[in-house]
Design an enzyme around this catalytic site. Structure first.
Site, PDB file in Angstrom:
ATOM      1  N   ALA A 158       0.721  -1.266  -0.058  1.00 48.56           N
ATOM      2  CA  ALA A 158      -0.072   0.002   0.049  1.00 48.56           C
ATOM      3  C   ALA A 158       0.838   1.251   0.183  1.00 48.56           C
ATOM      4  O   ALA A 158       0.529   1.985  -0.697  1.00 48.56           O
ATOM      5  CB  ALA A 158      -1.030  -0.232   1.255  1.00 48.56           C
TER       6      ALA A 158
ATOM      7  N   ALA B  64       1.696  12.270  -9.196  1.00 48.62           N
ATOM      8  CA  ALA B  64       1.090  13.611  -9.214  1.00 48.62           C
ATOM      9  C   ALA B  64       2.060  14.958  -9.407  1.00 48.62           C
ATOM     10  O   ALA B  64       1.849  15.977 -10.004  1.00 48.62           O
ATOM     11  CB  ALA B  64       0.309  13.925  -7.841  1.00 48.62           C
TER      12      ALA B  64
ATOM     13  N   ARG C  17       2.621  20.348  -8.020  1.00 47.45           N
ATOM     14  CA  ARG C  17       4.040  20.757  -7.647  1.00 47.45           C
ATOM     15  C   ARG C  17       4.089  21.992  -7.353  1.00 47.45           C
ATOM     16  O   ARG C  17       4.868  22.558  -6.066  1.00 47.45           O
ATOM     17  CB  ARG C  17       4.915  20.760  -9.040  1.00 47.45           C
ATOM     18  CG  ARG C  17       5.098  19.505  -9.712  1.00 47.45           C
ATOM     19  CD  ARG C  17       5.981  19.398 -10.804  1.00 47.45           C
ATOM     20  NE  ARG C  17       5.694  20.337 -12.074  1.00 47.45           N
ATOM     21  CZ  ARG C  17       4.719  19.778 -12.808  1.00 47.45           C
ATOM     22  NH1 ARG C  17       4.520  18.591 -12.872  1.00 47.45           N
ATOM     23  NH2 ARG C  17       4.435  20.639 -14.029  1.00 47.45           N
TER      24      ARG C  17
ATOM     25  N   LEU D 154       6.160  30.948  12.933  1.00 50.37           N
ATOM     26  CA  LEU D 154       4.760  31.562  13.202  1.00 50.37           C
ATOM     27  C   LEU D 154       3.859  31.237  14.328  1.00 50.37           C
ATOM     28  O   LEU D 154       3.559  31.789  15.008  1.00 50.37           O
ATOM     29  CB  LEU D 154       4.083  31.717  11.909  1.00 50.37           C
ATOM     30  CG  LEU D 154       2.875  32.738  11.771  1.00 50.37           C
ATOM     31  CD1 LEU D 154       3.171  33.943  11.990  1.00 50.37           C
ATOM     32  CD2 LEU D 154       2.033  32.350  10.423  1.00 50.37           C
TER      33      LEU D 154
ATOM     34  N   GLU E 111      -6.068  18.552  -3.432  1.00 53.69           N
ATOM     35  CA  GLU E 111      -5.320  18.583  -4.864  1.00 53.69           C
ATOM     36  C   GLU E 111      -5.378  17.312  -5.668  1.00 53.69           C
ATOM     37  O   GLU E 111      -5.761  16.772  -6.520  1.00 53.69           O
ATOM     38  CB  GLU E 111      -4.244  19.482  -5.039  1.00 53.69           C
ATOM     39  CG  GLU E 111      -3.825  19.471  -6.416  1.00 53.69           C
ATOM     40  CD  GLU E 111      -4.542  20.374  -7.374  1.00 53.69           C
ATOM     41  OE1 GLU E 111      -4.947  20.021  -8.189  1.00 53.69           O
ATOM     42  OE2 GLU E 111      -4.677  21.409  -6.645  1.00 53.69           O
TER      43      GLU E 111
ATOM     44  N   GLU F 134     -10.367  13.963 -12.004  1.00 52.98           N
ATOM     45  CA  GLU F 134     -10.499  14.547 -13.185  1.00 52.98           C
ATOM     46  C   GLU F 134      -9.663  12.965 -14.178  1.00 52.98           C
ATOM     47  O   GLU F 134     -10.019  12.782 -15.054  1.00 52.98           O
ATOM     48  CB  GLU F 134      -9.343  15.427 -13.453  1.00 52.98           C
ATOM     49  CG  GLU F 134      -9.867  16.740 -12.891  1.00 52.98           C
ATOM     50  CD  GLU F 134      -8.783  17.946 -13.028  1.00 52.98           C
ATOM     51  OE1 GLU F 134      -7.642  17.710 -13.180  1.00 52.98           O
ATOM     52  OE2 GLU F 134      -9.129  19.070 -12.731  1.00 52.98           O
TER      53      GLU F 134
ATOM     54  N   ASP G 250     -15.903  20.183 -12.026  1.00 53.11           N
ATOM     55  CA  ASP G 250     -15.941  21.690 -11.570  1.00 53.11           C
ATOM     56  C   ASP G 250     -15.832  21.465  -9.764  1.00 53.11           C
ATOM     57  O   ASP G 250     -15.665  22.450  -9.194  1.00 53.11           O
ATOM     58  CB  ASP G 250     -17.272  22.139 -11.915  1.00 53.11           C
ATOM     59  CG  ASP G 250     -17.041  22.842 -13.291  1.00 53.11           C
ATOM     60  OD1 ASP G 250     -16.056  22.896 -13.883  1.00 53.11           O
ATOM     61  OD2 ASP G 250     -17.854  23.273 -14.058  1.00 53.11           O
TER      62      ASP G 250
END
Length: 122
Positions: free
Chosen positions: A13, A24, A32, A48, A69, A76, A95
């Site tokens: 896996a 990707a 990227r 921060l 992403e 897609e 979309d």
């Protein structure tokens, strides 16, 4: 994965997951760009964040963008695999995946913007 158990299943896996990350990186410009920005932002998040909760939120929002992403890219690819024909359901799926990325980016921007505001204005 059927037939594999225990550590053998986990290792296979992990191999598939690494291949997905590699694919990707090679095939998705948005991934990227987001990964490079996340790598730059990682030390900034440690600097921060005022405590582990803020640091976790800053880092988590970056990782969430990458996760969404990847899922959008998977949607897609699946839609394109089924058919390259223009179809209303295909458009909606793509979309909606894109909208999910937008929401993740807005969330990330909000978390980072709030942390920056607190650091420099508060």
């Amino acid at each position: 994965m059927k037939g594999r158990t225990g550590l053998d299943r986990v290792l296979h896996a992990a191999g598939h997951s690494l291949r997905g990350l590699r694919d990707a990186w090679r095939g998705e410009a948005a991934f990227r760009q987001e990964l490079v920005l996340a790598a730059i932002a990682l030390p900034l998040a440690v600097w921060l964040g005022r405590g582990w909760v803020e640091t976790a939120l800053l880092l988590g929002s970056l990782v969430l963008v990458l996760i969404v992403e990847l899922l959008n890219s998977a949607i897609e690819a699946t839609v394109d695999r089924v058919s390259m024909d223009l179809h209303e359901l295909s458009r909606r799926a793509k979309d909606m995946g894109s909208a999910a990325v937008l929401l993740a980016l807005l969330l990330c921007g909000g978390v980072w913007g709030t942390a920056l505001w607190q650091r420099f204005a508060g």
